[in-house]
Design a protein around this motif. Structure first.
Motif, PDB file in Angstrom:
ATOM      1  N   ASP A 294       0.829  -1.083   0.131  1.00  0.00           N
ATOM      2  CA  ASP A 294       0.210  -0.070  -0.307  1.00  0.00           C
ATOM      3  C   ASP A 294       0.846   1.002   0.022  1.00  0.00           C
ATOM      4  N   TYR A 295       2.524   1.336   0.389  1.00  0.00           N
ATOM      5  CA  TYR A 295       2.947   2.629   0.648  1.00  0.00           C
ATOM      6  C   TYR A 295       3.764   3.195   0.352  1.00  0.00           C
ATOM      7  N   GLY A 296       4.711   1.492  -0.550  1.00  0.00           N
ATOM      8  CA  GLY A 296       5.377   1.335  -1.371  1.00  0.00           C
ATOM      9  C   GLY A 296       7.508   1.522  -0.697  1.00  0.00           C
ATOM     10  N   LEU A 297       8.364   1.933  -1.077  1.00  0.00           N
ATOM     11  CA  LEU A 297       9.243   1.649   0.007  1.00  0.00           C
ATOM     12  C   LEU A 297       9.175   2.645   1.291  1.00  0.00           C
ATOM     13  N   HIS A 298       9.940   1.691   1.928  1.00  0.00           N
ATOM     14  CA  HIS A 298       9.610   2.610   3.259  1.00  0.00           C
ATOM     15  C   HIS A 298      10.887   2.295   4.448  1.00  0.00           C
ATOM     16  N   GLY A 299      11.606   3.042   5.565  1.00  0.00           N
ATOM     17  CA  GLY A 299      11.948   2.582   6.228  1.00  0.00           C
ATOM     18  C   GLY A 299      13.394   3.027   5.546  1.00  0.00           C
ATOM     19  N   TYR A 300      13.861   3.927   4.959  1.00  0.00           N
ATOM     20  CA  TYR A 300      15.232   4.664   4.250  1.00  0.00           C
ATOM     21  C   TYR A 300      15.570   5.642   5.033  1.00  0.00           C
ATOM     22  N   GLN A 301      17.349   6.039   4.949  1.00  0.00           N
ATOM     23  CA  GLN A 301      17.324   7.142   5.352  1.00  0.00           C
ATOM     24  C   GLN A 301      17.713   7.186   4.532  1.00  0.00           C
ATOM     25  N   VAL A 302      18.853   8.606   4.219  1.00  0.00           N
ATOM     26  CA  VAL A 302      19.382  10.115   3.809  1.00  0.00           C
ATOM     27  C   VAL A 302      19.684  10.653   4.137  1.00  0.00           C
ATOM     28  N   CYS A 323       8.180   6.409   0.300  1.00  0.00           N
ATOM     29  CA  CYS A 323       7.632   6.649  -1.184  1.00  0.00           C
ATOM     30  C   CYS A 323       6.633   5.765  -1.834  1.00  0.00           C
ATOM     31  N   PRO A 324       5.779   6.809  -1.905  1.00  0.00           N
ATOM     32  CA  PRO A 324       4.668   5.777  -2.532  1.00  0.00           C
ATOM     33  C   PRO A 324       5.076   4.606  -3.705  1.00  0.00           C
ATOM     34  N   LYS A 325       3.663   4.112  -4.029  1.00  0.00           N
ATOM     35  CA  LYS A 325       4.359   3.007  -4.880  1.00  0.00           C
ATOM     36  C   LYS A 325       4.759   3.282  -6.046  1.00  0.00           C
ATOM     37  N   ASP A 326       3.814   4.426  -6.804  1.00  0.00           N
ATOM     38  CA  ASP A 326       3.632   4.957  -7.321  1.00  0.00           C
ATOM     39  C   ASP A 326       4.783   5.623  -8.074  1.00  0.00           C
ATOM     40  N   LEU A 327       5.196   5.859  -6.916  1.00  0.00           N
ATOM     41  CA  LEU A 327       6.884   6.928  -7.491  1.00  0.00           C
ATOM     42  C   LEU A 327       7.430   5.803  -8.172  1.00  0.00           C
ATOM     43  N   ILE A 328       7.259   4.583  -8.110  1.00  0.00           N
ATOM     44  CA  ILE A 328       9.009   3.636  -8.403  1.00  0.00           C
ATOM     45  C   ILE A 328       8.961   2.915  -8.885  1.00  0.00           C
ATOM     46  N   SER A 329      10.124   3.517  -9.926  1.00  0.00           N
ATOM     47  CA  SER A 329       9.994   3.146 -11.760  1.00  0.00           C
ATOM     48  C   SER A 329      11.644   2.254 -11.817  1.00  0.00           C
ATOM     49  N   GLU A 330      10.790   0.525 -11.776  1.00  0.00           N
ATOM     50  CA  GLU A 330      11.811  -0.449 -12.113  1.00  0.00           C
ATOM     51  C   GLU A 330      12.999   0.149 -11.329  1.00  0.00           C
ATOM     52  N   PHE A 332      13.807   1.912  -8.378  1.00  0.00           N
ATOM     53  CA  PHE A 332      14.420   3.157  -8.418  1.00  0.00           C
ATOM     54  C   PHE A 332      13.059   4.364  -8.263  1.00  0.00           C
ATOM     55  N   ILE A 333      13.428   4.995  -7.515  1.00  0.00           N
ATOM     56  CA  ILE A 333      13.026   6.551  -6.418  1.00  0.00           C
ATOM     57  C   ILE A 333      13.648   7.760  -7.089  1.00  0.00           C
ATOM     58  N   ARG A 334      12.597   8.979  -8.254  1.00  0.00           N
ATOM     59  CA  ARG A 334      13.511  10.219  -8.009  1.00  0.00           C
ATOM     60  C   ARG A 334      12.614  10.799  -6.181  1.00  0.00           C
ATOM     61  N   LEU A 335      14.220  11.291  -5.981  1.00  0.00           N
ATOM     62  CA  LEU A 335      13.953  12.531  -4.744  1.00  0.00           C
ATOM     63  C   LEU A 335      14.458  13.652  -5.218  1.00  0.00           C
ATOM     64  N   THR A 336      13.408  14.256  -5.146  1.00  0.00           N
ATOM     65  CA  THR A 336      12.916  15.911  -4.958  1.00  0.00           C
ATOM     66  C   THR A 336      13.197  17.346  -4.524  1.00  0.00           C
ATOM     67  N   ALA A 337      14.237  17.194  -3.989  1.00  0.00           N
ATOM     68  CA  ALA A 337      14.501  18.651  -2.417  1.00  0.00           C
ATOM     69  C   ALA A 337      13.483  19.237  -2.993  1.00  0.00           C
ATOM     70  N   ILE A 338      13.328  20.616  -3.362  1.00  0.00           N
ATOM     71  CA  ILE A 338      12.247  21.684  -4.083  1.00  0.00           C
ATOM     72  C   ILE A 338      11.984  21.420  -5.378  1.00  0.00           C
ATOM     73  N   SER A 339      11.271  22.618  -5.203  1.00  0.00           N
ATOM     74  CA  SER A 339      10.300  22.430  -6.642  1.00  0.00           C
ATOM     75  C   SER A 339      10.636  23.432  -7.392  1.00  0.00           C
TER      76      SER A 339
END
Length: 370
Positions: A294-302, A323-330, A332-339
């Motif tokens: 339901d929630y995708g990746l979890h428990g990570y540290q950056v 990270c939500p599941k729909d943002l996971i691609s192959e 990998f996830i993309r982290l966006t610090a700011i817009s």
């Protein structure tokens, strides 16, 4: 009387020629005339560094100094008592079973393996803050690892530069190469090749092993390069993340190159590849329960570190990220610090932001580099 005078003059000329003859050349010619069995017997009294040194004399000595019998005895005496090395039995092997130079290559590869096991053990200490090996700088310095930058021009000319400076931070290493008038023009560079050089000490003899780390095609990078700052002397261009080039203002001459290398597998990338192929990192699949349905990746540290060439501007760790599941691609996830479009998310920086640089006897500070 005349006959005695001619004979005396002949002996005198031969004596003068002998005195003029180089003693080293005479000794070398004498050594060349010795039978191979005698030369091999003499070489059997030498250790491994001495054999490596004398093998550079000429082709014949190189072949004799690579004899399997010599290196087999050295290998068994050096590693035979160490059960971890698992050396082959000394009496159960036939020299004809292996090609010439086999035991020499086996000896050198075992020395390199022992050295590799030492630094891998040191890299096992992981920092709680960055989750990276905490002794990366120590291992790189103790292993005498350096980096070369090879420039190839469009005309085919090759120029190899040794690093001018290096600076370690908590999570990365910054390298700089400056050559002044020796560097080709910016538009004439065809490829950039970054190579790690590791020197393995064997007594007084050092073995150099090169590992290709990156090979950049400059043609597309030159077109997409971004100017990130300039002062009255130098203009900074960003070729790609982690790669900067400084150009003299109003010219196409290169002042310096700067590479920023992350600590992740830096020792392996700098030493474990070959001169033609980079190091390939083993593929490690994440644990099967890494992705929540339901929630995708979890428990990570950056860990985020921001610094220039003189000081650290920001160092912060963020734990329990998901990270939500729909943002996971192959995987990998993309982290966006700011817009980039929403300026309200940007935090203004007080004061002026500069990037100090140095090239031979000149130095400066590029403003508004970020």
């Amino acid at each position: 009387m005349a006959t005695h005078s001619k004979a005396f003059a002949s002996r005198l000329r031969s004596t003068e020629l002998y005195r003029k003859c180089d003693k080293s050349t005479f000794a070398q010619n004498f050594f060349e005339r010795l039978p191979c069995t005698i030369v091999t017997k003499v070489l059997s009294f030498l250790d491994a560094p001495a054999l490596l040194s004398i093998s550079c004399v000429n082709k014949r000595i190189h072949q004799l100094a690579s004899d399997n019998a010599l290196w087999k005895n050295l290998y068994v005496s050096e590693f035979g008592k160490n059960k971890r090395q698992n050396p082959p039995p000394a009496d159960g092997l036939n020299m004809k079973d292996h090609a010439a130079g086999y035991w020499k290559r086996l000896f050198l590869s075992t020395v390199e393996h022992c050295d590799t096991m030492k630094w891998k053990q040191l890299l096992g200490h992981v920092s709680r803050l960055t989750h990276l090996p905490s002794r990366t700088e120590q291992v790189l310095r103790d292993s005498r690892v350096t980096w070369e930058l090879t420039l190839t021009s469009k005309s085919g000319q090759v120029c190899t530069l040794e690093q001018s400076r290096s600076q370690f931070c908590k999570t990365s290493l910054t390298l700089c190469w400056s050559g002044g008038l020796y560097l080709p023009n910016y538009e004439e560079i065809s490829t950039l090749q970054l190579t790690g050089v590791r020197r393995i000490e064997l007594g007084r003899f050092g073995l150099k092993k090169r590992s290709l780390m990156a090979k950049l095609d400059m043609q597309p990078l030159t077109k997409s390069a971004q100017v990130i700052g300039q002062d009255r002397l130098v203009q900074l261009k960003l070729l790609q993340p982690g790669v900067l080039v400084g150009l003299w203002r109003g010219q196409s001459s290169v002042a310096f190159f700067m590479f920023t290398l992350h600590f992740h597998k830096l020792m392996e990338r700098s030493t474990q590849g070959s001169a033609a192929c980079p190091y390939t990192e083993p593929i490690i699949k994440p644990p099967f329960d890494d992705v929540d349905p339901d929630y995708g990746l979890h428990g990570y540290q950056v860990h985020v570190a921001l610094h220039n060439t003189t000081c650290e501007l920001l160092s912060e760790s963020f734990s329990q990220l998901f990270c939500p599941k729909d943002l996971i691609s192959e995987g990998f996830i993309r982290l966006t610090a700011i817009s980039r479009t929403d300026l309200a998310q940007h935090t203004p920086v007080l004061g002026s932001v500069t990037l100090p640089w140095q090239c031979e006897v000149l130095q400066g500070s590029v403003e508004e580099a970020l």
